[in-house]
Design an enzyme around this catalytic site. Structure first.
Site, PDB file in Angstrom:
ATOM      1  N   ASP A 204       0.869  -1.172   0.000  1.00  0.00           N
ATOM      2  CA  ASP A 204       0.000   0.000   0.000  1.00  0.00           C
ATOM      3  C   ASP A 204       0.908   1.225   0.000  1.00  0.00           C
ATOM      4  OD1 ASP A 204      -1.727   2.089   0.500  1.00  0.00           O
ATOM      5  OD2 ASP A 204      -2.826   1.071   2.105  1.00  0.00           O
ATOM      6  N   HIS A 205       0.940   1.914  -1.148  1.00  0.00           N
ATOM      7  CA  HIS A 205       1.893   3.016  -1.316  1.00  0.00           C
ATOM      8  C   HIS A 205       1.559   4.213  -0.440  1.00  0.00           C
ATOM      9  CE1 HIS A 205       5.434   4.431  -3.065  1.00  0.00           C
ATOM     10  NE2 HIS A 205       5.162   4.350  -4.352  1.00  0.00           N
ATOM     11  N   ARG A 206       0.365   4.246   0.154  1.00  0.00           N
ATOM     12  CA  ARG A 206       0.038   5.317   1.090  1.00  0.00           C
ATOM     13  C   ARG A 206       0.870   5.183   2.368  1.00  0.00           C
ATOM     14  NH1 ARG A 206      -6.236   4.337   1.857  1.00  0.00           N
ATOM     15  NH2 ARG A 206      -5.303   2.261   2.224  1.00  0.00           N
TER      16      ARG A 206
END
Length: 442
Positions: A414-416
């Site tokens: 999850d790049h967040r």
């Protein structure tokens, strides 16, 4: 006043469920701890126990009902002092006239013996009106082993027969439960049996359907609905980044063979997947930036690696959790996975055994899949997809070209919450533990 029995929340995230089966009927007396029904959640079929004592006055939701919201009143329980419910015999005698119309009969017909008379037979301690008090798993094992449940004494609550009671019985010593007799052949002039009623389709289903193609329509199970909702949520809300590494397996395979020889007397057998679970757990502790949950305004960091392991079961997928994968021994992980995997396929996992976890692993190598990308299991931020081990050309440490057993592993992040560099560090640490497996047991 009647006591309302409501649809329970059998897991923290449960919003609705299927009332799969009633194990009691109107007029039955129940005590605290008695199993009243089987409730199908999105991942498992669980038993619903009585909390209060009394008599089942009215069943409001029939078995087989789907989409029953948590908190819905499913039955009414009359306490011992309530006089509002008729006795079973009086109720049975009063109901036939309004239950369904009867054909005209002579005046003496009302004096015929009531058909419910057998139901008035006293119940034995192990059953209510002929129903054996046994868990569904115990019944299934008893049928397979040919054990007569009537001959067993239950060790569960209120004398209920559980799995251990059946497994302790000698196989074949009891008589198998009698099979349901096959229906008699229909006479030549009998009408053909009616075909099953078609499933009521939603308007959007009708719009997609091509009637020119032979087809069937089936309702989605609660599990399939949950999978669809959660994976759509994951792909829509979590921007995925994918990182792939190729990993040599020769040392890990050699260590596995040596350890299995040493563990054989203990009845423990390590799988490659057990060792990969351990490797991922250790890597997550080494790179804690990937052992996190994105919570909108906060980031949750975990100090322990609880690995969710994707397991395919009939009708869908479930992710039993190996807790403390970084700290457990390989033999402990193997034992836990054997138990979790078996109970997952039987639908007997408890919610806390498949809900939660800090990261996931999905292995499709045994199916011959060389490489794939997995969808993140929310609210986690990391999942590692494992491909098949295979013989490949490989540049050896001395620079010579040789052949090695290797696999591809792809991390989805999850790049967040996880930066690409941190994801790369995790995959490098995972590869290091697999290629130098002594680091997992040091």
């Amino acid at each position: 006043m009647p006591i309302e029995i409501k649809m329970p929340a059998l897991s923290p995230t449960m919003e609705e469920g299927k009332l799969a089966k009633w194990l009691v009927k109107e007029g039955d007396t129940v005590s605290s701890g008695d199993i009243m029904a089987e409730i199908e959640t999105d991942k498992a079929t669980m038993e619903f126990e009585a909390v209060d004592e009394g008599t089942i006055g009215k069943i409001l939701i029939p078995e087989g009902s789907e989409g029953v919201k948590v908190g819905t009143v499913i039955a009414l329980l009359e306490g011992e002092d309530d006089g509002t419910v008729e006795a079973p015999a009086a109720k049975a005698a009063a109901e036939p006239a309004e239950a369904k119309p009867v054909e005209p009969a002579p005046a003496a017909a009302p004096m015929a013996p009531p058909v419910v008379a057998p139901a008035l037979a006293p119940a034995t301690p192990s059953s209510k009106e002929g129903r054996i008090l046994a868990s569904p798993l115990a019944k299934r094992i008893a049928a397979e082993k040919g054990v007569d449940l009537d001959s067993l004494t239950g060790s569960g609550p209120n004398g209920r027969i559980v799995k251990a009671d059946v497994e302790a019985a000698q196989p074949g010593t009891g008589k198998p439960r009698p099979a349901t007799p096959a229906p008699a052949p229909a006479a030549a002039n009998d009408a053909a049996p009616a075909s099953p009623a078609p499933v009521a389709m939603a308007d959007e289903t009708r719009q997609l359907l091509d009637d020119r193609i032979p087809h069937t329509v089936e309702k989605l199970s609660g599990m399939r609905k949950t999978i669809a909702r959660r994976l759509a949520q994951s792909m829509q809300q979590a921007p995925h980044i994918y990182l792939t590494v190729d990993i040599r397996l020769d040392r890990l395979m050699a260590m596995r063979a040596e350890m299995n020889a040493a563990l054989e007397k203990q009845g423990v057998k390590l799988s490659v997947n057990d060792m990969l679970i351990k490797a991922l757990g250790k890597a997550l502790i080494d790179v804690p930036e990937c052992n996190v949950t994105f919570a909108g305004n906060e980031l949750i960091r975990y100090a322990r690696a609880d690995i969710s392991v994707a397991v395919s079961i009939p009708g869908g997928l479930i992710t039993p959790i190996v807790q403390d994968a970084n700290g457990r021994s390989l033999s402990s992980i193997a034992t836990a996975m054997k138990d979790l995997g078996q109970r997952a396929k039987e639908g007997k996992l408890k919610p806390e055994e498949y809900q939660g976890g800090t990261a996931s692993i999905s292995n499709m190598g045994m199916m011959g899949i060389k490489q794939f990308t997995a969808v993140i299991n929310p609210p986690q931020s990391t999942i590692v997809a494992i491909g098949a081990g295979e013989k490949r050309p490989w540049v050896m440490p001395d620079g010579a070209l040789g052949v090695a057993t290797a696999m591809s592993a792809t991390g989805s992040f999850d790049h967040r919450a996880v930066d690409g560099a941190d994801g790369a560090r995790l995959m490098a640490a995972f590869r290091e533990y697999v290629e130098s497996p002594l680091g997992m047991v040091a």
